[in-house]
Design an enzyme around this catalytic site. Structure first.
Site, PDB file in Angstrom:
ATOM      1  N   GLY A 154       0.839  -1.197   0.000  1.00 56.30           N
ATOM      2  CA  GLY A 154       0.000   0.000   0.000  1.00 56.30           C
ATOM      3  C   GLY A 154       0.869   1.240   0.000  1.00 56.30           C
ATOM      4  O   GLY A 154       2.064   1.178   0.310  1.00 56.30           O
TER       5      GLY A 154
ATOM      6  N   CYS B 278       5.365  -6.125   1.739  1.00 57.73           N
ATOM      7  CA  CYS B 278       5.683  -4.690   1.669  1.00 57.73           C
ATOM      8  C   CYS B 278       5.013  -3.926   2.813  1.00 57.73           C
ATOM      9  O   CYS B 278       5.415  -4.065   3.962  1.00 57.73           O
ATOM     10  CB  CYS B 278       5.327  -4.132   0.294  1.00 57.73           C
ATOM     11  SG  CYS B 278       6.138  -2.552  -0.067  1.00 57.73           S
ATOM     12  N   TYR B 279       3.970  -3.127   2.549  1.00 59.01           N
ATOM     13  CA  TYR B 279       3.291  -2.431   3.640  1.00 59.01           C
ATOM     14  C   TYR B 279       2.784  -3.432   4.673  1.00 59.01           C
ATOM     15  O   TYR B 279       2.791  -3.161   5.875  1.00 59.01           O
ATOM     16  CB  TYR B 279       2.127  -1.594   3.103  1.00 59.01           C
ATOM     17  CG  TYR B 279       1.406  -0.815   4.189  1.00 59.01           C
ATOM     18  CD1 TYR B 279       1.875   0.426   4.596  1.00 59.01           C
ATOM     19  CD2 TYR B 279       0.273  -1.334   4.810  1.00 59.01           C
ATOM     20  CE1 TYR B 279       1.233   1.135   5.607  1.00 59.01           C
ATOM     21  CE2 TYR B 279      -0.379  -0.639   5.816  1.00 59.01           C
ATOM     22  CZ  TYR B 279       0.105   0.595   6.213  1.00 59.01           C
ATOM     23  OH  TYR B 279      -0.530   1.291   7.222  1.00 59.01           O
TER      24      TYR B 279
ATOM     25  N   HIS C  35       8.165  -7.843  -3.467  1.00 62.50           N
ATOM     26  CA  HIS C  35       6.890  -8.269  -4.060  1.00 62.50           C
ATOM     27  C   HIS C  35       7.054  -9.615  -4.770  1.00 62.50           C
ATOM     28  O   HIS C  35       7.485  -9.668  -5.927  1.00 62.50           O
ATOM     29  CB  HIS C  35       6.384  -7.208  -5.039  1.00 62.50           C
ATOM     30  CG  HIS C  35       5.930  -5.960  -4.365  1.00 62.50           C
ATOM     31  ND1 HIS C  35       4.653  -5.795  -3.886  1.00 62.50           N
ATOM     32  CD2 HIS C  35       6.603  -4.821  -4.040  1.00 62.50           C
ATOM     33  CE1 HIS C  35       4.541  -4.604  -3.316  1.00 62.50           C
ATOM     34  NE2 HIS C  35       5.714  -3.995  -3.385  1.00 62.50           N
TER      35      HIS C  35
ATOM     36  N   GLU D 251       4.739 -11.369  -5.942  1.00 58.35           N
ATOM     37  CA  GLU D 251       3.658 -11.561  -6.916  1.00 58.35           C
ATOM     38  C   GLU D 251       3.996 -11.082  -8.311  1.00 58.35           C
ATOM     39  O   GLU D 251       3.297 -11.433  -9.275  1.00 58.35           O
ATOM     40  CB  GLU D 251       2.378 -10.864  -6.423  1.00 58.35           C
ATOM     41  CG  GLU D 251       2.423  -9.350  -6.402  1.00 58.35           C
ATOM     42  CD  GLU D 251       2.989  -8.754  -5.121  1.00 58.35           C
ATOM     43  OE1 GLU D 251       2.693  -7.580  -4.842  1.00 58.35           O
ATOM     44  OE2 GLU D 251       3.735  -9.465  -4.411  1.00 58.35           O
TER      45      GLU D 251
ATOM     46  N   GLY E 181     -20.555 -10.925 -25.583  1.00 62.40           N
ATOM     47  CA  GLY E 181     -19.167 -11.134 -25.211  1.00 62.40           C
ATOM     48  C   GLY E 181     -18.992 -12.401 -24.409  1.00 62.40           C
ATOM     49  O   GLY E 181     -19.959 -13.048 -23.992  1.00 62.40           O
ATOM     50  N   VAL E 182     -17.745 -12.751 -24.163  1.00 65.39           N
ATOM     51  CA  VAL E 182     -17.452 -14.013 -23.486  1.00 65.39           C
ATOM     52  C   VAL E 182     -18.008 -14.027 -22.072  1.00 65.39           C
ATOM     53  O   VAL E 182     -18.493 -15.059 -21.595  1.00 65.39           O
ATOM     54  CB  VAL E 182     -15.936 -14.302 -23.496  1.00 65.39           C
ATOM     55  CG1 VAL E 182     -15.149 -13.236 -22.762  1.00 65.39           C
ATOM     56  CG2 VAL E 182     -15.628 -15.674 -22.901  1.00 65.39           C
ATOM     57  N   ASP E 183     -17.974 -12.897 -21.348  1.00 66.31           N
ATOM     58  CA  ASP E 183     -18.387 -12.877 -19.948  1.00 66.31           C
ATOM     59  C   ASP E 183     -19.869 -13.215 -19.801  1.00 66.31           C
ATOM     60  O   ASP E 183     -20.239 -14.124 -19.047  1.00 66.31           O
ATOM     61  CB  ASP E 183     -18.114 -11.509 -19.319  1.00 66.31           C
ATOM     62  CG  ASP E 183     -16.682 -11.056 -19.527  1.00 66.31           C
ATOM     63  OD1 ASP E 183     -15.806 -11.933 -19.647  1.00 66.31           O
ATOM     64  OD2 ASP E 183     -16.442  -9.840 -19.582  1.00 66.31           O
ATOM     65  N   SER E 184     -20.717 -12.477 -20.504  1.00 68.86           N
ATOM     66  CA  SER E 184     -22.158 -12.723 -20.374  1.00 68.86           C
ATOM     67  C   SER E 184     -22.548 -14.067 -20.968  1.00 68.86           C
ATOM     68  O   SER E 184     -23.470 -14.726 -20.475  1.00 68.86           O
ATOM     69  CB  SER E 184     -22.956 -11.595 -21.029  1.00 68.86           C
ATOM     70  OG  SER E 184     -22.708 -11.529 -22.424  1.00 68.86           O
TER      71      SER E 184
ATOM     72  N   LYS F 127     -10.447 -12.461 -16.580  1.00 70.37           N
ATOM     73  CA  LYS F 127     -10.869 -12.809 -17.935  1.00 70.37           C
ATOM     74  C   LYS F 127     -10.333 -14.162 -18.399  1.00 70.37           C
ATOM     75  O   LYS F 127     -11.076 -14.966 -18.975  1.00 70.37           O
ATOM     76  CB  LYS F 127     -10.431 -11.712 -18.909  1.00 70.37           C
ATOM     77  CG  LYS F 127     -10.800 -11.981 -20.363  1.00 70.37           C
ATOM     78  CD  LYS F 127     -12.288 -11.853 -20.620  1.00 70.37           C
ATOM     79  CE  LYS F 127     -12.721 -10.415 -20.586  1.00 70.37           C
ATOM     80  NZ  LYS F 127     -14.131 -10.232 -21.016  1.00 70.37           N
TER      81      LYS F 127
END
Length: 512
Positions: free
Chosen positions: A58, A85-86, A172, A174, A228-231, A368
């Site tokens: 953060g 980190c934070y 970090h 990640e 779209g792919v999501d819906s 996604k």
């Protein structure tokens, strides 16, 4: 099969730029995780029975008056905690260590010297490259902690108290710039938290189908289908859960890409899922007339979608639920407890306050690429799975300034050329998104020995894994040349094409 969400890891967000990336890496370890604000009350956290908690980075300093904090008894729950980190600085500050401003900010790649392997650095080696991004540092570890790693600028770059299952790193793990970072996270998840990495799309699908069934019960739902792919994935998942009691509603708001409406209807016909098609081009254009502000556009479109769905629901019968393909990046960018609002997504921040439906969002915590993986599990065809991400407000947020039928026709034609040339070059699977933007600007040009004063078109192409961050794509000059020459030649009213070479951040992928 065991509920994959039973083995839960919670990431407490302190507003760090890499928080969502932590979630991505944890899930790559096949462990289910959720991001929650650091302000979540401790009883609420304990009620979720997490197997581990990660404290994000953060921008604050722990010694600032209004710095984000946790209750001290947070560290006495017996739940394994990893501070990053934070998160490390906060752990040190609250448990009796010292944190101070560093003489020089440590930013970028640096060499980590592992002093004690312990659990966190098992199999890492004595020296490894890590990514630092901090202006403060821990100058004294709290009582009970041992220092496990250091760098030249940070004598306490990692520390741990195995008896209390508390671990912390200043760097970090990640980010990709920490090559052994995923191994470190695996060590925390597997060796410290005792997880086995059983979260898969198959198990997630099974859990979500059961959750949808429990939520909707014997009721009926409509699905906001954009094509779209999501819906599409959301629709097929919920259809698997409740069958014909789901009615997908496809609203053609006139803001779609070229040929999209026809393609969606054809694909869902092949899937054997009946949908309701609503022609609403004029309705949306009238609502958008003269509106230039992007947030206003998004809210108008979001509200109008809901009004259409309400009207269709009355024709279907007693419909209580609205299914949406909301993803986690949509939620984050629309603003959360610790993340600033970047832009309101029409299906999150753009929903009207008097919404009469109960929302069902089975993909709300997915990224996604995970949705595409889930779509494969559901058997969706390639043309849906690999359809480019497309904003719900459609071309309205790719037209800067007021939306008109003329501008839509121009942008639709230019966008189709971008798509054709990218696919012809075989680059479509390598790119996250590629499209055209119509800025609210005209420029002087010369065509046929005559002066022109016409529209400019912006071409945007980016590479990304999840849409949270993105880098501009280094398209071959030949591809860019073909795109530019075709747009100027084939799209009346355009005399200039430019290429956007800004990454996210500082820009967003979309222009509005």
């Amino acid at each position: 099969m065991q509920n994959p969400q039973a083995d839960l890891v919670i990431i407490l967000d302190f507003g760090g730029q890499y928080t969502q990336l932590i979630a991505r890496r944890v899930r790559e370890c096949r462990v289910y995780c959720e991001i929650m604000p650091y302000t979540t009350p401790l009883p609420a956290l304990k009620a979720r029975s997490p197997r581990g908690i990660i404290l994000s980075g953060g921008p604050a300093s722990v010694y600032d008056a209004n710095a984000p904090v946790l209750p001290v008894d947070f560290f006495a729950t017996g739940i394994p905690v990893l501070g990053i980190c934070y998160g490390m600085q906060l752990m040190a500050h609250l448990l009796g260590g010292d944190v101070a401003a560093a003489a020089h900010r440590e930013y970028g790649r640096t060499t980590l010297e592992v002093l004690t392997e312990g659990s966190l650095f098992a199999g890492i080696g004595r020296r490894t490259e890590v990514w630092m991004s901090h202006g403060d540092k821990v100058t004294a570890a709290p009582p009970g902690f041992m220092v496990t790693a250091r760098t030249e600028a940070a004598p306490i770059a990692a520390m741990e108290d195995p008896a209390r299952q508390l671990y912390a790193v200043q760097f970090h793990p990640e980010v990709v710039h920490t090559p052994a970072g995923k191994k470190m996270l695996e060590n925390f998840l597997y060796k410290v938290c005792g997880l086995s990495g059983t979260w898969t799309m198959e198990s997630f699908l099974e859990a979500q189908v059961a959750e949808v069934q429990a939520t909707i019960g014997s009721g009926r739902a409509i699905c906001a289908l954009s094509g779209g792919v999501d819906s599409a994935v959301a629709a097929v998942l919920v259809h698997r859960a409740i069958g014909a009691r789901l009615t997908p509603v496809f609203v053609n708001h006139g803001l779609l890409r070229q040929g999209e409406a026809e393609s969606v209807r054809e694909v869902f016909g092949r899937l054997g899922i009946p949908l309701v098609y609503v022609e609403a081009k004029e309705r949306f254009l009238q609502r958008l007339a003269g509106v230039a502000d992007p947030e206003a556009k998004r809210k108008i479109i979001g509200e109008e979608f809901i009004r259409v769905f309400e009207e269709e629901a009355r024709g279907i019968g007693a419909v209580e639920f609205l299914v949406q393909g909301t993803l986690y990046p949509d939620v984050v960018e629309s603003g959360t407890g610790t993340a600033a609002r970047i832009k309101s997504h029409h299906n999150v921040g753009g929903l009207p306050e008097d919404l009469r439906f109960k929302l069902v969002e089975p993909l709300r915590w997915l990224f996604k690429d995970e949705v595409r993986e889930l779509g494969k599990e559901l058997g969706l065809p390639e043309e849906i799975l690999w359809r480019q991400p497309f904003p719900g407000p459609g071309l309205a947020v790719r037209i800067l300034g007021p939306v008109t039928a003329e501008k839509l026709a121009l942008l639709r034609a230019a966008d189709a050329i971008v798509t054709e040339e990218i696919r012809r070059a075989g680059l479509d699977r390598q790119l996250w998104q590629f499209f055209a933007v119509l800025p609210d600007v005209r420029s002087v040009g010369v065509m046929g020995d005559a002066r022109t004063y016409a529209h400019a078109v912006v071409v945007r192409a980016v590479e990304s894994q999840d849409g949270m961050t993105a880098d501009w794509a280094r398209l071959p000059y030949g591809v860019l040349e073909r795109i530019a020459s075709r747009i100027v030649r084939e799209v009346p009213g355009v005399n200039r094409v430019v290429y956007d070479i800004t990454s996210k951040p500082p820009a967003t992928i979309e222009w509005e």
